[in-house]
Design a protein around this motif. Structure first.
Motif, PDB file in Angstrom:
ATOM      1  N   ALA A  73      38.621  66.360 -68.381  1.00 49.67           N
ATOM      2  CA  ALA A  73      38.012  67.653 -68.731  1.00 49.67           C
ATOM      3  C   ALA A  73      38.716  68.291 -69.921  1.00 49.67           C
ATOM      4  CB  ALA A  73      38.037  68.586 -67.520  1.00 49.67           C
ATOM      5  N   ILE A  74      40.031  68.174 -69.983  1.00 49.76           N
ATOM      6  CA  ILE A  74      40.807  68.725 -71.104  1.00 49.76           C
ATOM      7  C   ILE A  74      40.473  67.958 -72.383  1.00 49.76           C
ATOM      8  CG2 ILE A  74      43.147  68.947 -72.042  1.00 49.76           C
ATOM      9  CD1 ILE A  74      42.480  71.149 -70.011  1.00 49.76           C
ATOM     10  N   GLU A  75      40.389  66.648 -72.298  1.00 52.26           N
ATOM     11  CA  GLU A  75      40.016  65.849 -73.472  1.00 52.26           C
ATOM     12  C   GLU A  75      38.659  66.295 -74.008  1.00 52.26           C
ATOM     13  OE1 GLU A  75      41.946  61.430 -72.982  1.00 52.26           O
ATOM     14  OE2 GLU A  75      40.234  61.910 -71.683  1.00 52.26           O
ATOM     15  N   LYS A  76      37.708  66.451 -73.124  1.00 44.12           N
ATOM     16  CA  LYS A  76      36.356  66.836 -73.528  1.00 44.12           C
ATOM     17  C   LYS A  76      36.329  68.254 -74.107  1.00 44.12           C
ATOM     18  CE  LYS A  76      31.660  67.137 -71.765  1.00 44.12           C
ATOM     19  NZ  LYS A  76      30.785  66.971 -70.603  1.00 44.12           N
ATOM     20  N   GLU A  77      37.002  69.171 -73.458  1.00 44.91           N
ATOM     21  CA  GLU A  77      37.007  70.573 -73.903  1.00 44.91           C
ATOM     22  C   GLU A  77      37.608  70.733 -75.298  1.00 44.91           C
ATOM     23  OE1 GLU A  77      36.688  74.811 -73.811  1.00 44.91           O
ATOM     24  OE2 GLU A  77      35.765  73.335 -72.473  1.00 44.91           O
ATOM     25  N   PHE A  78      38.681  70.014 -75.567  1.00 47.07           N
ATOM     26  CA  PHE A  78      39.436  70.233 -76.800  1.00 47.07           C
ATOM     27  C   PHE A  78      39.272  69.123 -77.844  1.00 47.07           C
ATOM     28  CE2 PHE A  78      41.655  72.703 -73.530  1.00 47.07           C
ATOM     29  CZ  PHE A  78      41.559  73.957 -74.103  1.00 47.07           C
ATOM     30  N   GLY A  79      38.531  68.066 -77.503  1.00 43.77           N
ATOM     31  CA  GLY A  79      38.309  66.997 -78.467  1.00 43.77           C
ATOM     32  C   GLY A  79      39.564  66.220 -78.802  1.00 43.77           C
ATOM     33  N   ILE A  80      40.398  65.996 -77.786  1.00 46.09           N
ATOM     34  CA  ILE A  80      41.638  65.239 -77.974  1.00 46.09           C
ATOM     35  C   ILE A  80      41.587  63.994 -77.098  1.00 46.09           C
ATOM     36  CG2 ILE A  80      43.005  67.274 -78.563  1.00 46.09           C
ATOM     37  CD1 ILE A  80      44.149  67.180 -75.691  1.00 46.09           C
ATOM     38  N   GLU A  81      42.508  63.072 -77.366  1.00 48.47           N
ATOM     39  CA  GLU A  81      42.670  61.898 -76.520  1.00 48.47           C
ATOM     40  C   GLU A  81      44.061  61.939 -75.910  1.00 48.47           C
ATOM     41  OE1 GLU A  81      41.815  58.208 -78.474  1.00 48.47           O
ATOM     42  OE2 GLU A  81      39.945  58.973 -79.321  1.00 48.47           O
ATOM     43  N   VAL A  82      44.132  61.572 -74.633  1.00 46.53           N
ATOM     44  CA  VAL A  82      45.397  61.550 -73.912  1.00 46.53           C
ATOM     45  C   VAL A  82      45.714  60.114 -73.550  1.00 46.53           C
ATOM     46  CG1 VAL A  82      46.612  62.340 -71.845  1.00 46.53           C
ATOM     47  CG2 VAL A  82      44.970  63.862 -72.981  1.00 46.53           C
ATOM     48  N   ASP A  83      46.891  59.663 -73.936  1.00 52.75           N
ATOM     49  CA  ASP A  83      47.392  58.352 -73.554  1.00 52.75           C
ATOM     50  C   ASP A  83      48.279  58.568 -72.323  1.00 52.75           C
ATOM     51  OD1 ASP A  83      49.503  56.257 -73.389  1.00 52.75           O
ATOM     52  OD2 ASP A  83      48.409  55.431 -75.103  1.00 52.75           O
ATOM     53  N   PHE A  84      47.875  57.992 -71.207  1.00 50.96           N
ATOM     54  CA  PHE A  84      48.553  58.279 -69.943  1.00 50.96           C
ATOM     55  C   PHE A  84      50.026  57.886 -69.923  1.00 50.96           C
ATOM     56  CE2 PHE A  84      44.310  59.014 -68.678  1.00 50.96           C
ATOM     57  CZ  PHE A  84      44.377  59.838 -67.562  1.00 50.96           C
ATOM     58  N   VAL A  85      50.419  56.926 -70.714  1.00 48.50           N
ATOM     59  CA  VAL A  85      51.816  56.507 -70.741  1.00 48.50           C
ATOM     60  C   VAL A  85      52.571  57.260 -71.837  1.00 48.50           C
ATOM     61  CG1 VAL A  85      53.377  54.570 -71.096  1.00 48.50           C
ATOM     62  CG2 VAL A  85      51.259  54.237 -69.813  1.00 48.50           C
ATOM     63  N   GLU A  86      52.069  57.181 -73.051  1.00 55.11           N
ATOM     64  CA  GLU A  86      52.748  57.797 -74.187  1.00 55.11           C
ATOM     65  C   GLU A  86      52.924  59.302 -74.018  1.00 55.11           C
ATOM     66  OE1 GLU A  86      52.000  58.629 -78.937  1.00 55.11           O
ATOM     67  OE2 GLU A  86      50.800  57.104 -77.944  1.00 55.11           O
ATOM     68  N   HIS A  87      51.955  59.965 -73.431  1.00 57.65           N
ATOM     69  CA  HIS A  87      51.975  61.428 -73.353  1.00 57.65           C
ATOM     70  C   HIS A  87      52.543  61.964 -72.047  1.00 57.65           C
ATOM     71  CE1 HIS A  87      48.636  61.090 -76.519  1.00 57.65           C
ATOM     72  NE2 HIS A  87      49.797  61.314 -77.109  1.00 57.65           N
ATOM     73  N   ASP A  88      53.137  61.131 -71.222  1.00 60.85           N
ATOM     74  CA  ASP A  88      53.789  61.551 -69.980  1.00 60.85           C
ATOM     75  C   ASP A  88      52.927  62.557 -69.212  1.00 60.85           C
ATOM     76  OD1 ASP A  88      55.582  61.846 -67.922  1.00 60.85           O
ATOM     77  OD2 ASP A  88      57.144  62.811 -69.118  1.00 60.85           O
ATOM     78  N   VAL A  89      51.796  62.080 -68.748  1.00 58.96           N
ATOM     79  CA  VAL A  89      50.804  62.922 -68.087  1.00 58.96           C
ATOM     80  C   VAL A  89      51.382  63.640 -66.874  1.00 58.96           C
ATOM     81  CG1 VAL A  89      48.608  62.867 -66.841  1.00 58.96           C
ATOM     82  CG2 VAL A  89      48.864  61.617 -68.974  1.00 58.96           C
ATOM     83  N   ARG A  90      52.241  62.980 -66.126  1.00 54.14           N
ATOM     84  CA  ARG A  90      52.823  63.642 -64.936  1.00 54.14           C
ATOM     85  C   ARG A  90      53.568  64.914 -65.316  1.00 54.14           C
ATOM     86  NH1 ARG A  90      55.564  59.213 -61.059  1.00 54.14           N
ATOM     87  NH2 ARG A  90      54.279  57.516 -61.811  1.00 54.14           N
ATOM     88  N   TYR A  91      54.233  64.896 -66.450  1.00 54.09           N
ATOM     89  CA  TYR A  91      54.959  66.095 -66.902  1.00 54.09           C
ATOM     90  C   TYR A  91      54.012  67.080 -67.587  1.00 54.09           C
ATOM     91  CZ  TYR A  91      58.082  69.174 -69.421  1.00 54.09           C
ATOM     92  OH  TYR A  91      58.705  70.297 -69.896  1.00 54.09           O
ATOM     93  N   ASN A  92      53.270  66.626 -68.584  1.00 57.04           N
ATOM     94  CA  ASN A  92      52.446  67.517 -69.400  1.00 57.04           C
ATOM     95  C   ASN A  92      51.294  68.155 -68.641  1.00 57.04           C
ATOM     96  OD1 ASN A  92      53.718  67.437 -72.011  1.00 57.04           O
ATOM     97  ND2 ASN A  92      53.063  65.316 -72.138  1.00 57.04           N
ATOM     98  N   PHE A  93      50.847  67.541 -67.557  1.00 56.16           N
ATOM     99  CA  PHE A  93      49.719  68.083 -66.796  1.00 56.16           C
ATOM    100  C   PHE A  93      50.147  68.611 -65.430  1.00 56.16           C
ATOM    101  CE2 PHE A  93      47.580  66.131 -70.214  1.00 56.16           C
ATOM    102  CZ  PHE A  93      46.329  66.724 -70.298  1.00 56.16           C
ATOM    103  N   ALA A  94      51.407  68.988 -65.300  1.00 57.05           N
ATOM    104  CA  ALA A  94      51.914  69.499 -64.027  1.00 57.05           C
ATOM    105  C   ALA A  94      51.798  71.016 -63.908  1.00 57.05           C
ATOM    106  CB  ALA A  94      53.363  69.080 -63.833  1.00 57.05           C
ATOM    107  N   GLN A  95      51.645  71.717 -65.024  1.00 53.87           N
ATOM    108  CA  GLN A  95      51.539  73.179 -65.029  1.00 53.87           C
ATOM    109  C   GLN A  95      50.539  73.605 -66.092  1.00 53.87           C
ATOM    110  OE1 GLN A  95      55.462  74.546 -66.025  1.00 53.87           O
ATOM    111  NE2 GLN A  95      56.313  74.069 -64.030  1.00 53.87           N
TER     112      GLN A  95
END
Length: 100
Positions: free
Chosen positions: A56-78
């Motif tokens: 949903a965040i990717e779609k809303e903001f037109g970005i791509e998230v790499d689950f490993v490179e972007h440390d999703v557990r940290y960046n999407f925790a708050q």
């Protein structure tokens, strides 16, 4: 897009909160921005819920998230971290162009 075209961090927090409220319900509106989402949302923010959030965040903001490179557990925790992550990605797009 120039760096001046990157939305303010505060406007990104508001939009991020709206995205999360659509996914997880209106209680997100009253949630402090630094509250851990996995603890607060419990089973609703399991691996599937987190994946839906990222999508949903990717779609809303037109970005791509790499689950490993972007440390999703940290960046999407708050909520705050999500908004800061989006701000960083949009700044990168403004400087380097395109979706990264």
């Amino acid at each position: 897009m120039t760096s001046s075209a990157v939305p303010s961090l505060e406007s990104l927090r508001i939009r991020t909160r709206a995205v999360l409220a659509r996914l997880f319900g209106p209680e997100i509106d009253d949630l402090p921005a630094d509250t851990p989402l996995p603890e607060t949302l419990g089973d609703r923010y399991d691996s599937l819920g987190a994946m839906e959030c990222v999508t949903a965040i990717e779609k809303e903001f037109g970005i791509e998230v790499d689950f490993v490179e972007h440390d999703v557990r940290y960046n999407f925790a708050q909520l705050d971290r999500i908004a800061e992550f989006v701000h960083s990605r949009l700044e990168d797009q403004a400087v380097f162009g395109g979706s990264r």
